[in-house]
Structures are given as C-alpha cells and as structure tokens.
Design an enzyme around this catalytic site. Structure first.
Site, PDB file in Angstrom:
ATOM      1  N   SER A  43       0.880  -1.180   0.000  1.00  0.00           N
ATOM      2  CA  SER A  43       0.000   0.000   0.000  1.00  0.00           C
ATOM      3  C   SER A  43       0.913   1.225   0.000  1.00  0.00           C
ATOM      4  CB  SER A  43      -0.837  -0.016   1.284  1.00  0.00           C
ATOM      5  OG  SER A  43      -1.400   1.252   1.560  1.00  0.00           O
ATOM      6  N   TYR A  68      -1.606  -1.329  10.496  1.00  0.00           N
ATOM      7  CA  TYR A  68      -1.625  -1.441   9.031  1.00  0.00           C
ATOM      8  C   TYR A  68      -0.318  -0.900   8.446  1.00  0.00           C
ATOM      9  CZ  TYR A  68      -3.781  -1.183   4.332  1.00  0.00           C
ATOM     10  OH  TYR A  68      -4.082  -1.343   2.996  1.00  0.00           O
TER      11      TYR A  68
HETATM   12  P1  NAD Z   1     -11.441  -6.279   0.564  1.00  0.00           P
HETATM   13  O1  NAD Z   1     -11.949  -6.162   1.959  1.00  0.00           O
HETATM   14  O2  NAD Z   1     -12.313  -5.930  -0.576  1.00  0.00           O
HETATM   15  O3  NAD Z   1     -10.900  -7.761   0.292  1.00  0.00           O
HETATM   16  C1  NAD Z   1     -10.124  -8.438   1.213  1.00  0.00           C
HETATM   17  C2  NAD Z   1     -10.022  -9.878   0.811  1.00  0.00           C
HETATM   18  O4  NAD Z   1      -9.240 -10.547   1.813  1.00  0.00           O
HETATM   19  C3  NAD Z   1     -11.377 -10.594   0.768  1.00  0.00           C
HETATM   20  O5  NAD Z   1     -11.365 -11.573  -0.253  1.00  0.00           O
HETATM   21  C4  NAD Z   1     -11.456 -11.250   2.130  1.00  0.00           C
HETATM   22  O6  NAD Z   1     -12.304 -12.400   2.148  1.00  0.00           O
HETATM   23  C5  NAD Z   1     -10.003 -11.637   2.318  1.00  0.00           C
HETATM   24  N1  NAD Z   1      -9.638 -11.879   3.705  1.00  0.00           N
HETATM   25  C6  NAD Z   1      -9.759 -11.058   4.778  1.00  0.00           C
HETATM   26  N2  NAD Z   1      -9.331 -11.689   5.886  1.00  0.00           N
HETATM   27  C7  NAD Z   1      -8.934 -12.923   5.506  1.00  0.00           C
HETATM   28  C8  NAD Z   1      -8.404 -14.038   6.192  1.00  0.00           C
HETATM   29  N3  NAD Z   1      -8.219 -14.031   7.513  1.00  0.00           N
HETATM   30  N4  NAD Z   1      -8.112 -15.150   5.480  1.00  0.00           N
HETATM   31  C9  NAD Z   1      -8.326 -15.193   4.136  1.00  0.00           C
HETATM   32  N5  NAD Z   1      -8.813 -14.164   3.443  1.00  0.00           N
HETATM   33  C10 NAD Z   1      -9.127 -13.048   4.124  1.00  0.00           C
HETATM   34  O7  NAD Z   1     -10.092  -5.420   0.572  1.00  0.00           O
HETATM   35  P2  NAD Z   1      -9.244  -4.730  -0.606  1.00  0.00           P
HETATM   36  O8  NAD Z   1      -9.424  -3.271  -0.463  1.00  0.00           O
HETATM   37  O9  NAD Z   1      -9.518  -5.392  -1.904  1.00  0.00           O
HETATM   38  O10 NAD Z   1      -7.771  -5.051  -0.107  1.00  0.00           O
HETATM   39  C11 NAD Z   1      -6.950  -6.042  -0.696  1.00  0.00           C
HETATM   40  C12 NAD Z   1      -5.502  -5.741  -0.353  1.00  0.00           C
HETATM   41  O11 NAD Z   1      -5.120  -4.490  -0.917  1.00  0.00           O
HETATM   42  C13 NAD Z   1      -5.243  -5.621   1.148  1.00  0.00           C
HETATM   43  O12 NAD Z   1      -4.005  -6.203   1.458  1.00  0.00           O
HETATM   44  C14 NAD Z   1      -5.207  -4.126   1.371  1.00  0.00           C
HETATM   45  O13 NAD Z   1      -4.452  -3.781   2.489  1.00  0.00           O
HETATM   46  C15 NAD Z   1      -4.573  -3.666   0.083  1.00  0.00           C
HETATM   47  N6  NAD Z   1      -4.822  -2.264  -0.243  1.00  0.00           N
HETATM   48  C16 NAD Z   1      -6.088  -1.789  -0.392  1.00  0.00           C
HETATM   49  C17 NAD Z   1      -6.280  -0.451  -0.709  1.00  0.00           C
HETATM   50  C18 NAD Z   1      -7.632   0.138  -0.930  1.00  0.00           C
HETATM   51  O14 NAD Z   1      -7.733   1.374  -1.063  1.00  0.00           O
HETATM   52  N7  NAD Z   1      -8.703  -0.642  -1.000  1.00  0.00           N
HETATM   53  C19 NAD Z   1      -5.178   0.393  -0.858  1.00  0.00           C
HETATM   54  C20 NAD Z   1      -3.906  -0.116  -0.671  1.00  0.00           C
HETATM   55  C21 NAD Z   1      -3.739  -1.457  -0.374  1.00  0.00           C
END
Ligand code: NAD
Length: 261
Positions: free
Chosen positions: A143, A156
């Site tokens: 991120s 985080y």
């Molecule tokens: P999201 O909540 O849409 O998806 C998260 C996914 O992780 C889901 O499929 C969920 O089922 C799975 N998950 C959560 N806990 C779990 C566990 N204990 N075991 C197995 N699976 C699990 O989130 P997102 O926004 O798509 O985030 C995905 C990644 O991208 C994360 O690592 C997040 O930190 C990173 N990220 C997101 C953003 C953003 O703005 N959305 C920005 C930077 C980084």
C-alpha cells in the site's frame, strides 16, 4: 494468453483488489487458486463463474490467512493437485483505524498476521516449487502505507512497511533465478475495505456518503479519482511478463499522485 499453463495463487481473492487480480490473471489463461472468507455456496458460485468465463481450471479455498497451519495445508494441497505454483499474489488484508493508545491488541495481532505473516508462510511453502521450475512471480499487495504513514493506522502501516521489507529480502534471495518478488502500493481503491472507512467518516462527521468519499480522496489523492482493481490486475500481469524480468524488490505505487506530494 500470456499465462496459459501457469498456476496462480491469489490470497483474499473473493472481493475487491484480489478479485480484480484473479480475473486479470485468468483472462491471460492462468489457472487461479481463489481464497477468501466467503460462505461455501457463494464461493462455489464464484469458482464456477471463473471456469465458465475464462475456461481455465479454478479452485477455491477458505484457508484463514491468520492461521499458519491452514496456509500450509492449502499450499501443499495445490502442489499435490496441480504439481506447481508459478505465480503467488499475497493480497489478503484487513484494516482497523484507531489511535495507538486505544488500538485493541487482538486487532494488532490480526492485522500483523493477515497483512504480513501470511505472506511469509505462502512464500515459504511455494518457493521450492518455483525454484524447481526456475520461474516464478511473487507479488505482494502492500500500500502507499508501506512507504508513508497516516495517523490512526499503526498496525496497518507497520504491517505494510514490513511487507515491503519482506519483498526486498525475498527478491535478493532469488536474484540469480528467474523468480522475481515485487510489491504493489495502491492509493485509495473503492473496495469494501475502503467503503467501511467512508461509512465511518460520514457517521463521525455527520456528512453524506458522497461528501465523505470526496473528503477521503481530496485529503491524500491528488487525482481525486479512485484507482481501480482492474488497473492493479493489469500491473500484476505486467509483472508476470518477460519485460519485468529484471524488476526485483521494487515497490510500485499506483496512487493518483499520493506519494508525489
Ligand atoms: P477487501 O476487503 O475488498 O478484500 C479483502 C479480501 O481478503 C477478501 O477476499 C477477504 O475475504 C479476504 N480476507 C480477509 N481476511 C482474511 C483471512 N483471515 N483469510 C483469508 N482471506 C481473508 O479489501 P481490498 O481493499 O480489496 O484489499 C486487498 C488488499 O489491498 C489488502 O491487502 C489491502 O491492504 C490492500 N490495499 C487496499 C487499498 C484500498 O484502497 N482498498 C489500498 C492499498 C492497499
């Protein structure tokens, strides 16, 4: 069909960015091993949709990324059924927002386990297969918070900085092979993880959801537009291509200008 015949593992791929990445990989012909927290009927529906749409073999596992034994069993199961792992995308992640003195210890431990340690475990169990085939791509979803901090996100920020450190260490350990390890650092992407933060902001400041969304973007992301999961998926495909063979240990920010400020 750049990735035909490749086996790709994507953690947390039932939603948001992970789902976008899984779709991009499948579009290029990879067999995708899906994972996430989803009830069995919905998971089977998603798995079947992948097979119908992309005509590649697709599996789903509910392995909990906070549980090392479940991760090991999942990866070993894939190696048994598919004989190889070529692409590993560590994407599963959760968020919790609170000042450090109020931060619950359980939340700290969960964020470190899911956002950081799970990547160690998946890499630990998958790397021997990549080494055997002398080809592999490990891509860690960090991120912008792996490179800079924001207040109230101590766990985080710590986990994502750690994930970039892990990325560099693995890149060095594989530097003389055809295996690469890189990190992608998105800014705001409108997924359920971010929608929860928009909902909380709207509630806390008594403003509309639309206003909360704009406030969130204006504060950090100069483009004032969300990054899309598809754009991140296409970046993963690029990292899987031969053009990216000498990209090793990098942290690529896709952030609408967040880090240019
Ligand atoms: P999201 O909540 O849409 O998806 C998260 C996914 O992780 C889901 O499929 C969920 O089922 C799975 N998950 C959560 N806990 C779990 C566990 N204990 N075991 C197995 N699976 C699990 O989130 P997102 O926004 O798509 O985030 C995905 C990644 O991208 C994360 O690592 C997040 O930190 C990173 N990220 C997101 C953003 C953003 O703005 N959305 C920005 C930077 C980084």
């Amino acid at each position: 069909m750049l990735l035909k015949g490749k086996v790709a593992v994507v953690t947390g791929s039932t939603s948001g960015i992970g789902l976008g990445i899984a779709r991009s990989l499948a579009k290029q012909g990879a067999s995708v091993m899906l994972n996430g927290l989803l009830d069995p009927a919905q998971a089977e529906k998603l798995r079947a949709e992948f097979e119908t749409e992309f005509k590649t073999s697709t599996t789903f596992s509910p392995a909990d990324m906070s549980k090392p034994q479940e991760i090991q069993n999942w990866i070993e199961g894939i190696l048994k059924s598919h004989g190889r792992i070529d692409i590993l995308v560590n994407n599963a992640g959760i968020q919790h927002v609170a000042p450090v003195e109020d931060f619950s210890i359980d939340k700290w431990n969960s964020i470190l386990a899911i956002n950081l340690s799970s990547a160690f475990h998946t890499i630990h169990h998958s790397l021997p297969s990549m080494k055997k085939n002398n080809w592999g791509r490990i891509i860690n979803l960090a991120s912008v918070h792996g490179l800079v901090a924001s207040a109230n996100k101590s766990a985080y920020v710590a986990a994502k900085h750690g994930l970039i450190g892990l990325t560099k260490a693995v890149a060095l350990e594989t530097a003389t092979t055809n295996i690469t390890c890189n990190a992608i650092c998105p800014g705001w992407v409108l997924t359920p993880l971010v929608q929860a933060q928009i909902d909380n902001l709207a509630k806390a400041q008594n403003i509309s959801l639309e206003e909360a969304k704009n406030r969130l973007l204006s504060e950090k992301q100069p483009s004032k537009e969300f990054v899309s999961s598809e754009q991140i998926g296409e970046t993963v495909n690029f990292l899987c291509s031969s053009a990216a063979q000498q990209m090793r240990g990098t942290a690529i920010n896709i952030d609408g200008g967040w880090l240019a400020q």
